[in-house]
Design a protein around this motif. Structure first.
Motif, PDB file in Angstrom:
ATOM      1  N   UNK A  60      19.804 -10.630   7.320  1.00 37.21           N
ATOM      2  CA  UNK A  60      18.802 -10.979   8.320  1.00 37.21           C
ATOM      3  C   UNK A  60      18.765  -9.871   9.356  1.00 37.21           C
ATOM      4  N   UNK A  61      17.578  -9.357   9.621  1.00 39.09           N
ATOM      5  CA  UNK A  61      17.432  -8.278  10.596  1.00 39.09           C
ATOM      6  C   UNK A  61      16.088  -8.401  11.287  1.00 39.09           C
ATOM      7  N   UNK A  62      15.967  -7.762  12.451  1.00 34.51           N
ATOM      8  CA  UNK A  62      14.679  -7.724  13.147  1.00 34.51           C
ATOM      9  C   UNK A  62      13.693  -6.931  12.296  1.00 34.51           C
ATOM     10  N   UNK A  63      12.430  -7.358  12.247  1.00 42.03           N
ATOM     11  CA  UNK A  63      11.452  -6.645  11.401  1.00 42.03           C
ATOM     12  C   UNK A  63      11.233  -5.221  11.888  1.00 42.03           C
ATOM     13  N   UNK A  64      11.062  -4.329  10.929  1.00 42.50           N
ATOM     14  CA  UNK A  64      10.777  -2.938  11.253  1.00 42.50           C
ATOM     15  C   UNK A  64       9.276  -2.747  11.371  1.00 42.50           C
ATOM     16  N   UNK A  65       8.860  -1.699  12.077  1.00 42.04           N
ATOM     17  CA  UNK A  65       7.415  -1.455  12.216  1.00 42.04           C
ATOM     18  C   UNK A  65       6.771  -1.205  10.858  1.00 42.04           C
ATOM     19  N   UNK A  66       5.512  -1.620  10.741  1.00 40.66           N
ATOM     20  CA  UNK A  66       4.791  -1.416   9.497  1.00 40.66           C
ATOM     21  C   UNK A  66       4.622  -2.714   8.735  1.00 40.66           C
ATOM     22  N   UNK A  67       3.820  -2.651   7.682  1.00 38.03           N
ATOM     23  CA  UNK A  67       3.539  -3.842   6.875  1.00 38.03           C
ATOM     24  C   UNK A  67       4.781  -4.259   6.106  1.00 38.03           C
ATOM     25  N   UNK A  68       5.001  -5.572   6.018  1.00 30.84           N
ATOM     26  CA  UNK A  68       6.133  -6.101   5.268  1.00 30.84           C
ATOM     27  C   UNK A  68       5.705  -6.417   3.842  1.00 30.84           C
ATOM     28  N   UNK A  69       6.504  -5.974   2.897  1.00 29.34           N
ATOM     29  CA  UNK A  69       6.194  -6.178   1.489  1.00 29.34           C
ATOM     30  C   UNK A  69       7.036  -7.321   0.947  1.00 29.34           C
ATOM     31  N   UNK A  70       6.394  -8.259   0.257  1.00 28.13           N
ATOM     32  CA  UNK A  70       7.122  -9.379  -0.325  1.00 28.13           C
ATOM     33  C   UNK A  70       7.981  -8.894  -1.487  1.00 28.13           C
ATOM     34  N   UNK A  71       9.188  -9.426  -1.576  1.00 27.50           N
ATOM     35  CA  UNK A  71      10.109  -9.066  -2.649  1.00 27.50           C
ATOM     36  C   UNK A  71      10.405 -10.299  -3.481  1.00 27.50           C
ATOM     37  N   UNK A  72      10.518 -10.096  -4.784  1.00 29.88           N
ATOM     38  CA  UNK A  72      10.788 -11.222  -5.682  1.00 29.88           C
ATOM     39  C   UNK A  72      12.163 -11.817  -5.426  1.00 29.88           C
ATOM     40  N   UNK A  73      13.136 -10.971  -5.015  1.00 27.90           N
ATOM     41  CA  UNK A  73      14.498 -11.454  -4.814  1.00 27.90           C
ATOM     42  C   UNK A  73      14.802 -11.740  -3.353  1.00 27.90           C
ATOM     43  N   UNK A  74      13.809 -11.763  -2.511  1.00 26.47           N
ATOM     44  CA  UNK A  74      14.015 -12.001  -1.098  1.00 26.47           C
ATOM     45  C   UNK A  74      13.998 -13.481  -0.753  1.00 26.47           C
ATOM     46  N   UNK A  75      14.003 -13.772   0.545  1.00 20.48           N
ATOM     47  CA  UNK A  75      13.965 -15.145   1.037  1.00 20.48           C
ATOM     48  C   UNK A  75      13.267 -15.131   2.388  1.00 20.48           C
ATOM     49  N   UNK A  76      12.905 -16.326   2.869  1.00 16.60           N
ATOM     50  CA  UNK A  76      12.262 -16.411   4.177  1.00 16.60           C
ATOM     51  C   UNK A  76      12.588 -17.749   4.821  1.00 16.60           C
ATOM     52  N   UNK A  77      12.430 -17.796   6.124  1.00 16.67           N
ATOM     53  CA  UNK A  77      12.623 -19.011   6.887  1.00 16.67           C
ATOM     54  C   UNK A  77      11.256 -19.581   7.228  1.00 16.67           C
ATOM     55  N   UNK A  78      11.035 -20.820   6.814  1.00 17.42           N
ATOM     56  CA  UNK A  78       9.738 -21.464   7.005  1.00 17.42           C
ATOM     57  C   UNK A  78       9.829 -22.419   8.191  1.00 17.42           C
ATOM     58  N   UNK A  79       9.005 -22.245   9.238  1.00 16.84           N
ATOM     59  CA  UNK A  79       9.069 -23.141  10.401  1.00 16.84           C
ATOM     60  C   UNK A  79       8.755 -24.585  10.004  1.00 16.84           C
ATOM     61  N   UNK A  80       9.440 -25.514  10.654  1.00 18.40           N
ATOM     62  CA  UNK A  80       9.218 -26.929  10.378  1.00 18.40           C
ATOM     63  C   UNK A  80       8.302 -27.582  11.398  1.00 18.40           C
ATOM     64  N   UNK A  81       8.203 -27.007  12.591  1.00 17.02           N
ATOM     65  CA  UNK A  81       7.316 -27.562  13.611  1.00 17.02           C
ATOM     66  C   UNK A  81       6.832 -26.437  14.507  1.00 17.02           C
ATOM     67  N   UNK A  82       5.544 -26.450  14.803  1.00 13.09           N
ATOM     68  CA  UNK A  82       4.984 -25.372  15.620  1.00 13.09           C
ATOM     69  C   UNK A  82       5.392 -25.491  17.075  1.00 13.09           C
ATOM     70  N   UNK A  83       5.506 -26.724  17.584  1.00 16.67           N
ATOM     71  CA  UNK A  83       5.867 -26.912  18.989  1.00 16.67           C
ATOM     72  C   UNK A  83       4.780 -26.408  19.917  1.00 16.67           C
ATOM     73  N   UNK A  84       5.150 -26.181  21.137  1.00 18.68           N
ATOM     74  CA  UNK A  84       4.183 -25.725  22.132  1.00 18.68           C
ATOM     75  C   UNK A  84       4.023 -24.211  22.116  1.00 18.68           C
TER      76      UNK A  84
END
Length: 663
Positions: free
Chosen positions: A281-305
């Motif tokens: 897990x790291x802070x995103x680097x500048x530039x477009x992010x490319x999806x990876x087949x072996x990667x993962x992501x955190x999906x928000x469960x609630x938008x909140x305010x």
């Protein structure tokens, strides 16, 4: 922890099938393409937590604390002799700046000075409430003034070597602790979510009203940018990840839904351990992010305010490094990652490299040459490999069976009464003793098997269909050379022992001594009619009082027989260094698929022949040989010995450990 592999499994019909298939359909035949489970063990105590500070790795287990020097691979077992207050380590925490290691044991708390190599103990807790925390520690974390935070089911406390104990106003059961670089203590609990203890001494609960928030915390870690990662389970048991920034928490689910086991900070990344992969897990680097087949992501469960705050501030990428089976703990040091496992010790890996440096006690097998297994139930088995103790396996882990001091346990054997017996020697005596293995050793004082030299040994121990225990014997002469001494036939109930070996004494045969080769090293039974022995003079058949030795002149591939096995249909397999000879009741043959070096053989209930070989574990179905090796979960390709328990599982002794294959 285990692997599933497919192997061939059907007795062939056609040319050569008679050599492996039982006569008269005496053995069942499995379906072709059966799947087997392979689970391997080297260490008998799981590595519950690890810490790394160059050049050392610390591995905490229920049987002590190991300090490994990764540059040399040398191990120092830290015990009471070094000042460790207890044998069972419950939690450890590294104070990296001071180079201290805090250790909580069943005997109390202590602080290990890594540079000086000495322990500084903490006095016992002075009150009943504090003692309740000290007695069952689940997590520790370094405290700013040079002390330690201690948490468990009874709450949270502070302690230091100056005997300063004090309670913190938290009665909830503590499951995890983490102190960030600013000095704030983060506290994970069971059922009550996350708490924070600030530098000014205030205590607050950080939780969400949302039912999907983390309620039971499994572990905590400081992430890049000062955020805190909270990993645990929601009220419904689903895994959740919370990210805490500026005192506010947002909840996420992991996609794909794989369990996060542990985490460790490495430079500007947080490394996360899962059962099969490592992620960063790291802070995103500048530039477009490319999806990876072996990667993962955190999906928000609630938008909140605050929609922006509800999004994950991190990118997640897969790390190219192997994860060993049974991984449960993680630490980071320099360029290396340290992974503690449930069954195989500690692995040191370097991202970008596939090589694994193993740090193992290897206490299960050691230098054992033989393995024996006796099961009272499927999840209650006794195992011996010729070491200082026998082991009891409960289906998940091994525990030692306490025997006499200075004992060497050669073998275990099942009795007809459902009990298990252990064969052992005390010191260098010339006698093999027998004890009932019932969680400990209950010696049978009226049963003993003697040899003519010193340091008696056992090459095999098997109970016959008639209820007699046959034991292969060895001993050492005055020069220290190991010599064979035939076999003993023992009636445990009557405490009677008969010795069998070639003899020039004419009265021996009259006294019931069978003239078998003195080099007998393995045994198998064809019902209660025939006994077959492996020896260095050939394969031996005993029928009543008639003894016949088969050698190369009879068609056997080699007279140096290492192992013997018999199917219920009467087919005999003799293992040698140049191949397996097969006897069909009339003549010996040498099937081409079996012309390989074999150390030991055994026949499963399904009629297949299992072989321990220098190239792995092999299984023969009458037509083809399939192998299981390191690529399929074994610890080593050089399999020294094997045994099949009464539930059909194959136990293979290989390398520094044992693999269990469940067909």
């Amino acid at each position: 922890m285990h692997r599933w592999v497919r192997i061939l499994g059907a007795c062939a019909v056609g040319v050569g099938a008679l050599s492996a298939c039982p006569r008269g359909g005496g053995d069942a035949v499995p379906a072709r393409g059966a799947t087997v489970r392979v689970r391997s063990f080297t260490d008998t105590a799981p590595v519950s937590s690890v810490a790394a500070v160059s050049p050392y790795v610390f591995a905490a287990t229920s049987r002590g604390l190991d300090r490994w020097d990764v540059t040399t691979g040398q191990r120092l077992w830290l015990t009471a002799d070094h000042g460790l207050p207890g044998d069972r380590v419950m939690a450890i925490a590294l104070d990296e700046g001071r180079r201290w290691l805090w250790v909580a044991t069943d005997g109390g708390l202590s602080r290990y000075d890594i540079e000086a190599g000495v322990f500084d103990g903490v006095a016992p807790a002075p009150t009943e409430a504090l003692s309740a925390i000290e007695a069952d520690v689940r997590a520790v974390a370094p405290a700013g003034p040079g002390g330690v935070w201690v948490g468990g089911p009874a709450g949270l406390a502070y302690a230091d070597p100056q005997a300063d104990w004090r309670l913190v106003g938290l009665a909830q059961p503590v499951t995890a602790l983490a102190r960030d670089r600013a000095g704030t203590l983060w506290i994970g609990t069971a059922g009550h979510g996350l708490f924070v203890h600030r530098i000014d001494g205030t205590l607050a609960q950080l939780t969400e009203a949302d039912h999907q928030a983390v309620r039971t915390v499994r572990f905590l870690a400081e992430a890049p940018g000062g955020a805190v990662i909270v990993v645990g389970d929601a009220a419904d048991g689903a895994q959740r990840v919370a990210i805490v920034r500026d005192g506010e928490a947002a909840s996420f689910r992991v996609a794909p839904d794989v369990r996060w086991l542990a985490a460790a900070r490495r430079r500007d990344e947080l490394v996360v351990l899962t059962p099969r992969r490592l992620y960063a897990l790291a802070a995103p680097r500048p530039g477009a992010r490319r999806l990876r087949r072996d990667g993962a992501r955190l999906v928000p469960l609630a938008a909140g305010t605050d929609v922006a705050r509800s999004r994950s501030p991190f990118t997640i990428r897969a790390i190219d490094a192997p994860v060993p089976p049974g991984a449960i703990a993680l630490a980071a040091a320099d360029d290396r990652l340290v992974i503690g496992t449930r069954d195989q010790g500690t692995a040191v890996v370097t991202p970008g490299q596939r090589r694994v440096q193993w740090l193992r006690r290897g206490d299960l097998a050691g230098a054992g040459r033989r393995i024996s297994v006796a099961c009272a139930a499927r999840a209650d088995c006794y195992v011996a490999t010729g070491g200082r103790t026998a082991w009891r396996f409960d289906g998940a882990a091994f525990s030692p069976i306490a025997g006499p001091p200075d004992a060497t346990v050669f073998a275990v054997v099942a009795g007809g009464d459902g009990e298990v017996y252990a064969l052992y020697r005390v010191g260098d005596e010339p006698r093999v003793r027998v004890a009932r293995a019932d969680g400990g050793f209950t010696p049978l004082d009226d049963v003993h098997i003697d040899t003519p030299g010193r340091r008696a040994g056992v090459s095999f121990a098997v109970r016959s269909p008639r209820g007699m225990v046959w034991i292969g014997l060895t001993y050492e002469d005055d020069t220290g050379q190991e010599l064979a001494y035939g076999a003993a036939e023992v009636d445990l109930g009557l405490a009677l022992v008969a010795y069998h070996h070639a003899s020039r004494d004419a009265t021996d045969l009259a006294r019931g001594v069978l003239p078998i080769p003195i080099t007998a090293n393995d045994i198998a039974f064809l019902g209660d009619q025939e006994v077959w022995l492996a020896s260095l003079e050939g394969a031996v058949r005993i029928a009543g009082r008639d003894v016949r030795v088969y050698g190369e002149s009879d068609g056997l591939v080699s007279e140096l027989v290492r192992g013997i096995a018999v199917t219920s249909g009467g087919i005999v397999f003799a293992a040698t260094g140049v191949g397996v000879g097969v006897f069909d009741g009339e003549r010996w043959s040498a099937p081409r698929p079996l012309q390989r070096a074999v150390n030991a053989v055994a026949v499963g209930a399904d009629g297949r022949l299992w072989m321990a070989t220098p190239r792995g574990l092999a299984v023969y179905d009458g037509a083809r040989v399939r192998r299981l090796d390191r690529r399929r979960g074994l610890l080593s390709d050089d399999v020294r010995d094997l045994a099949i328990d009464r539930f059909g599982r194959v136990w293979a002794l290989a390398g520094a450990g044992v693999s269990i294959v469940t067909p």
